[in-house]
Design a protein around this motif. Structure first.
Motif, PDB file in Angstrom:
ATOM      1  N   GLU A  96      77.957  16.330  39.031  1.00  0.00           N
ATOM      2  CA  GLU A  96      78.777  15.114  39.166  1.00  0.00           C
ATOM      3  C   GLU A  96      78.760  14.517  40.557  1.00  0.00           C
ATOM      4  O   GLU A  96      78.781  13.294  40.723  1.00  0.00           O
ATOM      5  CB  GLU A  96      80.238  15.446  38.806  1.00  0.00           C
ATOM      6  CG  GLU A  96      80.475  15.479  37.304  1.00  0.00           C
ATOM      7  CD  GLU A  96      81.941  15.737  36.965  1.00  0.00           C
ATOM      8  OE1 GLU A  96      82.177  16.229  35.861  1.00  0.00           O
ATOM      9  OE2 GLU A  96      82.819  15.452  37.801  1.00  0.00           O
ATOM     10  N   ARG A 130      83.248  17.455  45.881  1.00  0.00           N
ATOM     11  CA  ARG A 130      82.789  18.518  46.783  1.00  0.00           C
ATOM     12  C   ARG A 130      83.985  19.147  47.503  1.00  0.00           C
ATOM     13  O   ARG A 130      85.090  18.601  47.490  1.00  0.00           O
ATOM     14  CB  ARG A 130      81.775  17.970  47.779  1.00  0.00           C
ATOM     15  CG  ARG A 130      80.507  17.469  47.078  1.00  0.00           C
ATOM     16  CD  ARG A 130      79.488  16.994  48.068  1.00  0.00           C
ATOM     17  NE  ARG A 130      78.886  18.075  48.805  1.00  0.00           N
ATOM     18  CZ  ARG A 130      78.792  18.107  50.136  1.00  0.00           C
ATOM     19  NH1 ARG A 130      79.285  17.143  50.862  1.00  0.00           N
ATOM     20  NH2 ARG A 130      78.213  19.128  50.730  1.00  0.00           N
ATOM     21  N   CYS A 150      80.750  19.575  36.825  1.00  0.00           N
ATOM     22  CA  CYS A 150      81.107  20.095  38.149  1.00  0.00           C
ATOM     23  C   CYS A 150      81.675  21.489  37.891  1.00  0.00           C
ATOM     24  O   CYS A 150      82.868  21.640  37.586  1.00  0.00           O
ATOM     25  CB  CYS A 150      82.131  19.220  38.859  1.00  0.00           C
ATOM     26  SG  CYS A 150      82.609  19.964  40.451  1.00  0.00           S
ATOM     27  N   ARG A 181      89.073  21.901  49.316  1.00  0.00           N
ATOM     28  CA  ARG A 181      89.190  23.357  49.311  1.00  0.00           C
ATOM     29  C   ARG A 181      88.284  23.881  50.414  1.00  0.00           C
ATOM     30  O   ARG A 181      87.461  23.122  50.958  1.00  0.00           O
ATOM     31  CB  ARG A 181      88.780  23.938  47.951  1.00  0.00           C
ATOM     32  CG  ARG A 181      87.370  23.520  47.523  1.00  0.00           C
ATOM     33  CD  ARG A 181      87.027  23.957  46.102  1.00  0.00           C
ATOM     34  NE  ARG A 181      85.672  23.533  45.725  1.00  0.00           N
ATOM     35  CZ  ARG A 181      85.371  22.384  45.156  1.00  0.00           C
ATOM     36  NH1 ARG A 181      86.328  21.499  44.898  1.00  0.00           N
ATOM     37  NH2 ARG A 181      84.127  22.070  44.868  1.00  0.00           N
ATOM     38  N   LYS A 220      72.741  19.588  42.312  1.00  0.00           N
ATOM     39  CA  LYS A 220      72.887  19.424  43.767  1.00  0.00           C
ATOM     40  C   LYS A 220      72.300  20.631  44.496  1.00  0.00           C
ATOM     41  O   LYS A 220      72.658  21.773  44.236  1.00  0.00           O
ATOM     42  CB  LYS A 220      74.382  19.282  44.082  1.00  0.00           C
ATOM     43  CG  LYS A 220      74.727  19.280  45.548  1.00  0.00           C
ATOM     44  CD  LYS A 220      74.361  17.966  46.205  1.00  0.00           C
ATOM     45  CE  LYS A 220      74.509  18.069  47.711  1.00  0.00           C
ATOM     46  NZ  LYS A 220      73.478  18.871  48.362  1.00  0.00           N
ATOM     47  N   SER A 278      73.976  24.321  46.707  1.00  0.00           N
ATOM     48  CA  SER A 278      75.366  24.646  46.368  1.00  0.00           C
ATOM     49  C   SER A 278      75.481  26.062  45.789  1.00  0.00           C
ATOM     50  O   SER A 278      74.582  26.520  45.081  1.00  0.00           O
ATOM     51  CB  SER A 278      75.852  23.620  45.345  1.00  0.00           C
ATOM     52  OG  SER A 278      76.776  24.190  44.464  1.00  0.00           O
TER      53      SER A 278
HETATM   54 FE1  SF4 Z   1      80.629  20.264  41.726  1.00  0.00          FE
HETATM   55 FE2  SF4 Z   1      79.614  21.518  43.814  1.00  0.00          FE
HETATM   56 FE3  SF4 Z   1      78.105  21.202  41.657  1.00  0.00          FE
HETATM   57 FE4  SF4 Z   1      78.711  19.113  43.157  1.00  0.00          FE
HETATM   58  S1  SF4 Z   1      77.485  20.867  43.776  1.00  0.00           S
HETATM   59  S2  SF4 Z   1      78.835  19.213  40.941  1.00  0.00           S
HETATM   60  S3  SF4 Z   1      80.777  19.614  43.851  1.00  0.00           S
HETATM   61  S4  SF4 Z   1      80.004  22.408  41.793  1.00  0.00           S
END
Ligand code: SF4
Length: 406
Positions: free
Chosen positions: A7, A15, A44, A55, A100, A103
């Motif tokens: 997302e 984020r 997400c 956070r 992403k 992450s």
């Molecule tokens: Fe959510 Fe982090 Fe994945 Fe982005 S990278 S969708 S903020 S879990």
């Protein structure tokens, strides 16, 4: 086509610090998928695990995930990943995912190492790991960006036996005889089903360079010569390359018809990177011949190919290509050996070109048309051309669909 997307790449402020990481190329991909009637599932995993923004940042260390203050938040990450996985898999069609990068949830191939020092380590985020275990093709936003065509970065298309008619789809801007391509053997003459003139232009507005024929090891050319078109494409700015080749399907391992190459076994006895430091200027881009060959056929492009085939109602198999020297076809003993090795298709091109393209940092898609079964009696070059002609229409619609989705 079914696409799963992180997302935050679409502008959601989810984020850890309440920011997004909007990626224009991913947003454009989502629009194309929706415009062609596909489905986009946004996820997400951290939000799904109850971790609201803002956070503390978290990083993956081994099987655990820790916040910056040392709190073990693994259970929330696992819960969120499982919930997101349920959304991703809630349909019959196998999706592909754009996630992403880096992450601890969504990272593909590389994640921060848990020391909170911006150090990266090989591995997947918790959610990406679940997708990988289910064989879902995944890519980061960086791969989507790298595969997005432009006038500066057209898509190279290298066509094989009987498939060169695709060159007729190009709205041409410029034609380049192969005789003007550095490293292409001056004495080469096209075998039947090939033609030796590259066309720079567009197919359905997508910038392309189409090479409607190639030379082969079995004609007596070297590994460097048969990969000269790839280096030429790189010189013209191409970052994505699509190889199409006619192959034989290994009985019981793959059906005849269209297929996507997932990986390969190089049985030619040659490698175009031998002597890389003495060859053409492009090869100076390669630091060393010891090139990592993982994911040599870009998973993102394979995902696009399957999605397009599904939309078009085309049957598209996937498997491992064995590249052989040729020109003789396989004996029954060789067919049995290939089956034992886990081979689906066997052919006399593409493998060396893929090694070269990958070494030059290009994203590779390998499409094949299995025109016959390996070891089948009565296969000739003419019968291969005839089978290719029978599949010309569906091959053309598949390639056009893939190009317009990039
Ligand atoms: Fe959510 Fe982090 Fe994945 Fe982005 S990278 S969708 S903020 S879990």
């Amino acid at each position: 086509m079914r696409l799963v997307v992180s997302e935050c790449l679409l502008g959601s402020p989810c984020r850890y610090d309440g920011s997004a990481k909007t990626c224009d190329e991913v947003c454009a991909l989502v629009k194309r998928v929706l415009d062609t009637g596909g489905e986009v599932v946004t996820v997400c995993p951290e939000s799904a695990g109850g971790l609201r923004a803002p956070r503390l940042p978290a990083e993956r260390r081994g099987d655990k995930v820790y916040s910056l203050d040392g709190t073990d938040v693994t259970s929330s990450f696992v819960l969120g990943a499982q919930r997101s996985l349920s959304c991703a898999m809630a349909a019959d069609e196998v999706p592909f995912a754009v996630l992403k990068s880096k992450s601890p949830s969504c990272g593909v191939g590389l994640v921060y190492d848990g020391t909170h020092t911006k150090t990266l380590v090989a591995g997947n985020g918790v959610f990406a790991q679940l997708l990988e275990e289910r064989g879902i093709p995944m890519a980061t936003e960086n791969v989507v960006r790298a595969c997005t065509p432009s006038v500066e970065h057209p898509v190279a298309v290298v066509l094989g036996s009987g498939l060169g008619h695709l060159a007729g789809l190009v709205k041409p801007v410029r034609r380049i005889p192969y005789s003007e391509i550095p490293g292409f053997p001056a004495s080469a003459r096209p075998v039947a089903g090939h033609s030796f003139e590259a066309t720079v232009g567009t197919i359905d507005t997508v910038p392309v360079v189409v090479y409607p024929g190639r030379v082969h090891l079995y004609q007596g050319y070297s590994a460097l010569e048969v990969t000269s078109l790839v280096r030429h494409a790189r010189r013209l700015g191409c970052r994505t390359i699509l190889f199409a080749c006619a192959t034989g399907a290994v009985p019981q391992a793959a059906p005849k018809g269209l297929g996507v190459i997932a990986d390969h076994i190089n049985l030619t006895g040659c490698n175009p990177l031998v002597g890389w430091s003495d060859a053409e200027p492009e090869l100076s881009l390669i630091d060393t011949g010891f090139v990592d060959m993982n994911d040599v056929y870009t998973p993102y492009l394979r995902g696009i190919a399957h999605g397009v085939a599904n939309d078009l109602g085309l049957s598209l198999s996937e498997g491992v290509l064995a590249g052989v020297l040729g020109p003789s076809s396989e004996t029954q003993a060789e067919v049995q050996a290939l089956k034992t090795l886990g081979v689906s298709y066997v052919g006399m091109s593409t493998v060396l070109e893929t090694i070269m393209a990958h070494a030059l940092g290009m994203q590779v898609l390998g499409l094949t048309l299995a025109t016959n079964y390996a070891g089948e009696v009565g296969v000739s070059h003419e019968s291969v051309l005839c089978a290719a002609a029978n599949h010309a229409e569906e091959f053309e619609s598949l390639v056009r669909g893939i190009l317009t989705m990039l």
